[in-house]
Every structure is written in C-alpha cells, then in structure tokens.
Enzyme design. Structure first.
Site, mmCIF file in Angstrom:
data_model
loop_
_atom_site.group_PDB
_atom_site.id
_atom_site.type_symbol
_atom_site.label_atom_id
_atom_site.label_comp_id
_atom_site.label_asym_id
_atom_site.label_seq_id
_atom_site.Cartn_x
_atom_site.Cartn_y
_atom_site.Cartn_z
ATOM 1 N N HIS A 42 0.842 -1.200 0.000
ATOM 2 C CA HIS A 42 0.000 0.000 0.000
ATOM 3 C C HIS A 42 0.876 1.249 0.000
ATOM 4 C CE1 HIS A 42 0.740 0.869 4.293
ATOM 5 N NE2 HIS A 42 0.870 -0.435 4.373
ATOM 6 N N THR A 43 0.258 2.407 -0.202
ATOM 7 C CA THR A 43 0.992 3.664 -0.244
ATOM 8 C C THR A 43 1.694 3.893 1.091
ATOM 9 O OG1 THR A 43 -0.832 4.440 -1.561
ATOM 10 C CG2 THR A 43 0.762 6.075 -0.874
ATOM 11 N N SER A 45 4.243 2.097 2.197
ATOM 12 C CA SER A 45 4.723 0.862 2.804
ATOM 13 C C SER A 45 6.228 0.694 2.655
ATOM 14 C CB SER A 45 4.012 -0.334 2.181
ATOM 15 O OG SER A 45 4.288 -0.377 0.806
ATOM 16 N N LYS A 47 7.915 0.827 -0.510
ATOM 17 C CA LYS A 47 8.336 0.256 -1.796
ATOM 18 C C LYS A 47 9.380 1.131 -2.482
ATOM 19 C CE LYS A 47 4.379 0.674 -3.717
ATOM 20 N NZ LYS A 47 3.312 1.256 -2.997
ATOM 21 N N GLU A 173 6.298 2.292 -10.542
ATOM 22 C CA GLU A 173 4.959 2.486 -11.106
ATOM 23 C C GLU A 173 4.973 2.964 -12.560
ATOM 24 O OE1 GLU A 173 1.970 4.104 -8.741
ATOM 25 O OE2 GLU A 173 3.025 3.750 -6.859
#
Lengths: 286, 321
Positions: A42-43, A45, A47, A173
């Site tokens: 999720h945003t 987290s 990444k 992304e």
C-alpha cells in the site's frame, strides 16, 4: 550475484517529527538474470525507499547491501564508483517530469549513456534502439519531450534508462496514469525485454491484475516490513492479501463471488479474463 | 539543510506561542531599534542578557538556538576579522613584526597539508580551522630566516578595532536571537496575517497589503515543496549517471542544466495547479476575505507591548544621557 539486502533498515529524519523508519530489517536476494519481479504494497509501505536502495541512491541507515560485488554501508565509500552501480542497475522514477530536460527526445535519451563515457555516435544509435524498444518510432527523436502526452513521456523516460543498458531494471509504477490498453502494451514490452535479453526487471505496481497475470515472483511490503517473497500463485492461494492492505485480482474476485452466489465449484485461480471465462463456461455447462 | 533553525517554526507551548503575531512583530522591531541605539559594550551585554532571559521566559531551548546559529557563524567570524583588521583607531594592543620569506611559504604549504589531512580524519572543522589560522599567524611572525619574498610588515590590532568587532558581533547575535524567537514561535501563516494587518493602513498610499501577505505566505509554503522536488530530480538524474560527487568539472556543468530545467518546469506546473485550485475555490484577487482564525489582543499582548516600549524608552534615555 545481483543485489543482496542484509538486515537493511532506513529512517528518514525530520525536524518536527524525529525519525521515521521507512523500511525495517529487509533481507532479500535478487539475481541479475531472468527474474521478473513485482514489488507491491500500500501507499507508504516503503516500496519506493526499497527501490532507491537498489542502485545506491540512498544508503541504508543500518545493515548492508551488496550490489554487483560492491558493499554499500551507511557511509559513502570513496573507493566505490557509485556511477558504475547506476549503470548496472537502472531506476526509472514514477514521474517523467523529474528527468526530462533536453530540447529533443534524442538528446534526452543520449544523456544517460553519455554520462558513461560513450561516444556521441554510439549514444545516438542506442537512443534509436531504445526508443524502438519502448514502441515509439524514429519521428519522435526530434520532438520536444515536453510536448508529448503523459504515456509518451513515460516511454521516453524509460528509454532514457534502457539506453544505459543496465543489467537490472527497476521501474517505479511505470503503468500509473496509463489507460488499460496502454498498461498492457507496456507490460508486454517489459516481459519481452525480460525474455529476449535476460535482464532482471523489478516493477512497482498497484495493479493486482497485472501482478497475477505477468509476474512469477512477487515481493509484498507492509509498514516497512517485507511480508512475502515468493511465487505469485502462492501469494493469492495461501495468504490472505487483505492483511497486507492489498486487493485480489478481478478474476479471482468475480469467480469467488459467482461460486458463493450460485453455489458453483469453480477453480477461482484464473489469471486472464479468457481463462476465467472458459472456467465459467465449463461450470455452467455441467 | 535541515539543521537550519532560522525561519523554522517548531510547534510548542509557551508564553510567546500565545501572543498575537502583531505584538510579536512590533516588539521585535522595537527591541531591535533599541539594540541599535545602544552605545557601550556594557549596555550591549545587558541587552544580550535580556535576550537570554526572554528565551528562558518563553521556555525556548537555548541549545537549539545556538545550534541554529551555526550557519551564521561564518558571517560572524568574517565581521569579527574584518573589524579587527580594518579598524585603525585608538592605541595598538598587539603589534607584531611579520615576515614573508621562502621558508614561510614552505611552512605555510606544510601547515595547509597537515590541516587538510587532519580534517579528513576528525570532524571538528571549526576548531581545526582556528588552529590553522593560529598556525599561519605563528609562522608569519616567527619564521624570519631565509630570503625575503615580500617586505616585512607590522601586524597591529588596535583597541578600537577589538572593541568594535566585539560590539558588532554581540549586536548581530542579539538581533538574530530575537528574530529566531519570532519565527520559532509563530506559524508562517500567522506571521503573514500579522504583517498584513499591520500594513493595512498603507492601503491609502496604494500598497496592497493583502496581496503582499499572500505572496509571502505562498512563497514560504512552497520552499519545502520545491526543496523536496529538487531532491527527487537530483536522485532521478543521479540514476542516469549524473552524480554530483563524482565526475569531472566539465561534466558537472552539463549536469547542472539537467537539474535546473526540470526544476523550472515543475515550479511552473505547481504554480499553475495552485492557481487553478485557488480559483476553483472562488478566490478572487483583491476581494475581501474572511478568516478562520481572527487575531485578537489579550492581556499578555498589552504587557509585552508595554515591555518593549519600556526597553525602547530606556535605550533612548541612555543615548541622550
């Protein structure tokens, strides 16, 4: 040996709130050949923080990181040429606006290779090749990168990294802001690059459909911890992904719902729409 | 960059947080004027003590303020040195014959190398710099053998110079401390609102205080944002091989362009988005606006204002006498 994380943690410090730990005790190994990995979570987290470690843009607060034989610690080591690491591991950021700056697409793509002591003619050739790889024709070479559409800008920024010919490609992304068809074209392209050149590709994405359909290995981040590292099928079959604030792919969701409402006994783990449709047909006919 | 305390607001509770921004602006202005009116070192030291007492009253950590003064340190040191060298009034306190010979040059180079080597190993940069400066002074005064390159000269420090340099530095210290108290305890939005209200009477001479306050608050608001964006651009270009800590100077110049162009483009994009967002919320330039938080004066404000006026009066009295 590609990239290895040993107990890596990273904290952002800020004046008002003190230390905020973005990733905690990450252990991870990525080989430089033939891997196709999805990084989900999720945003917030962690990444993107994890991705920035992969080409030594930021250094771990604690723990060590091995990238192609170079050991990265929390201090800049003068003996290590960090530019060499960035040539081997290419990182494409989410927003192309952060990297496009030249007046033509060709010059912009050439910027990366030219930083690595490659001659102008060579760089020109690389620019042409990588632009073709991302599915844009030569007419784009002389265009201004700021006059392109969002998707085209994205492709140009990816071409800019591809032209450096990295061994491992990390994309933050790459499919965000694209229409469904554009997403698939781009994903096919990455898959194709992965299969023909054998480069390891790591892609950050929120789209579970794409994850389920394209990837064989998936990394799940949740609140800074690496929660899952393994086969994509195993993730959706054995784990409850809602625990990680993630969603199931649409095919699984639809088939599960149909099973429940119509009391059917279909195999819900179908990767593509076509496969799901076939499964429904099989179940209804019986 | 994050250690710079000047202009930063740190949330907290204390006397100064509760004061009206208008009071604080006026009080700081008045006290600053008073500081400039002071004439002797004794008075100035009392002024410094007052500033420290103000910090204590406001429960602001003095350590934090001192830490924040670090970037100003260089400015202070330069003012100090220039005052000492250039001011030639009064009697000479230190008078030292200086020589510049072949050996001096040799020793200077040696001292420089030693300084840079140690600087690489340990972290006390300021202390090391002072030691180096002292070393240069000693070399210039005592290495008097060998052939002269330049004529020997006398290095003098005059009483007035020393006093003046001390004076200027303490004055600067007080002013910086006061303004730090203001920005530390006042939200930027409150500060601009206070400025706007204070400058409101100037509308009669055609000065639009509202637009001015808006300009200031938007610029303040976007400093961290733009800084953040710059950081991201830097990382994006670094991953294309444009790392600023490596590579030749010629390459670096080219790479600066790779930062500046996206910086401008993103700043323009941001401003356009902001303009659209403001307009879609019915912002009309020059129109009268209402506020969520109206400013009002309390008892504390009255006391603070009286206090600062007293300080100004005292300074004027001292000046006249």
């Amino acid at each position: 040996m590609g990239i290895r994380f040993n107990e890596v943690s990273y904290g952002y410090s800020s004046f008002a709130q003190g230390l905020y730990t973005a990733i905690k005790d990450i252990n991870l190994e990525i080989t430089e050949k033939n891997e196709f990995i999805a990084l989900v979570g999720h945003t917030g987290s962690g990444k993107s923080t994890l991705a920035k470690h992969m080409n030594a843009l930021i250094f771990p607060t604690s723990g060590t990181l091995e990238i192609f034989g170079h050991t990265i610690t929390n201090k800049r080591n003068k003996k290590i040429k960090y530019n060499d690491i960035r040539k081997k591991v290419g990182l494409v950021f989410q927003f192309p606006e952060y990297q496009l700056f030249e007046e033509t697409v060709e010059k912009d793509i050439m910027f990366g290779p030219m930083n690595f002591q490659i001659t102008k003619e060579e760089a020109k050739k690389l620019a042409k090749q990588s632009l073709k790889l991302v599915g844009l024709d030569d007419s784009y070479l002389s265009r201004n990168p700021y006059n392109l559409s969002g998707g085209e800008k994205k492709r140009v920024s990816i071409a800019g990294i591809l032209a450096m010919d990295p061994d491992i490609l990390v994309l933050d992304e790459p499919t965000s802001g694209l229409d469904p068809a554009g997403k698939r074209i781009l994903m096919d392209l990455f898959k194709n690059i992965n299969e023909t050149t054998g480069k390891t590709i790591i892609i950050i994405t929120h789209d579970m459909d794409l994850v389920y359909q394209y990837f064989n290995r998936v990394l799940v981040m949740n609140d800074g911890h690496l929660m899952f590292d393994g086969k994509t099928e195993a993730l959706f079959q054995k784990e409850d992904v809602t625990d990680y604030h993630l969603d199931y792919p649409n095919t699984i969701k639809v088939l599960k719902y149909l099973n429940q409402e119509l009391n059917l006994n279909m195999n819900v783990f179908q990767k593509t729409t076509a496969e799901a449709l076939a499964e429904i047909k099989r179940a209804v006919k019986l | 960059m994050k250690s710079i305390i000047i202009g930063q607001y740190i949330p907290g509770k204390g006397l100064f947080y509760r004061l009206d921004p208008r009071t604080k602006i006026i009080a700081v202005l008045l006290i600053m004027i008073s500081v400039f009116l002071l004439e002797t070192i004794e008075q100035l030291l009392i002024g410094l003590a007052t500033a420290i007492v103000l910090l204590l009253i406001g429960k602001i950590s003095i350590l934090k303020v001192i830490k924040g003064l670090k970037p100003i340190m260089i400015l202070l040191i330069f003012t100090f040195i220039f005052q000492i060298i250039l001011n030639r009034e009064g009697e000479a306190i230190v008078s030292q014959q200086m020589y510049f010979t072949v050996y001096t040059l040799l020793f200077l180079i040696l001292a420089f190398i030693v300084w840079r080597l140690i600087a690489k190993l340990i972290r006390y940069r300021f202390t090391l710099f002072f030691l180096f400066a002292a070393g240069v002074f000693l070399i210039l005064s005592y290495v008097d053998f060998g052939a002269n390159i330049a004529n020997p000269f006398t290095f003098n420090i005059y009483r007035a110079g020393l006093e003046m340099s001390f004076f200027v530095v303490v004055r600067l210290l007080i002013i910086i401390t006061l303004s730090t108290v203001l920005t530390l305890t006042t939200k930027p939005t409150d500060l601009t609102q206070g400025l706007e209200k204070l400058m409101h009477p100037m509308k009669k001479i055609g000065f639009d205080s509202e637009s001015f306050a808006l300009i200031i608050s938007i610029s303040l608001r976007y400093i961290p944002t733009i800084f953040d964006e710059a950081n991201k651009i830097m990382l994006a270009q670094a991953s294309r091989g444009a790392d600023f800590s490596e590579g030749k100077l010629k390459d670096k110049l080219r790479q600066v362009i790779s930062l500046l162009v996206p910086m401008f483009i993103i700043a323009f994009m941001r401003s356009e988005e902001l303009a659209n967002a403001m307009e879609s919320r019915n912002f009309v330039p020059g129109e009268k606006r209402t506020r969520i938080n109206e400013l009002y004066f309390s008892h504390g404000d009255i006391i603070a204002t009286i206090f600062s006026f007293l300080i100004l009066a005292l300074a004027i009295v001292l000046k006249v006498i």
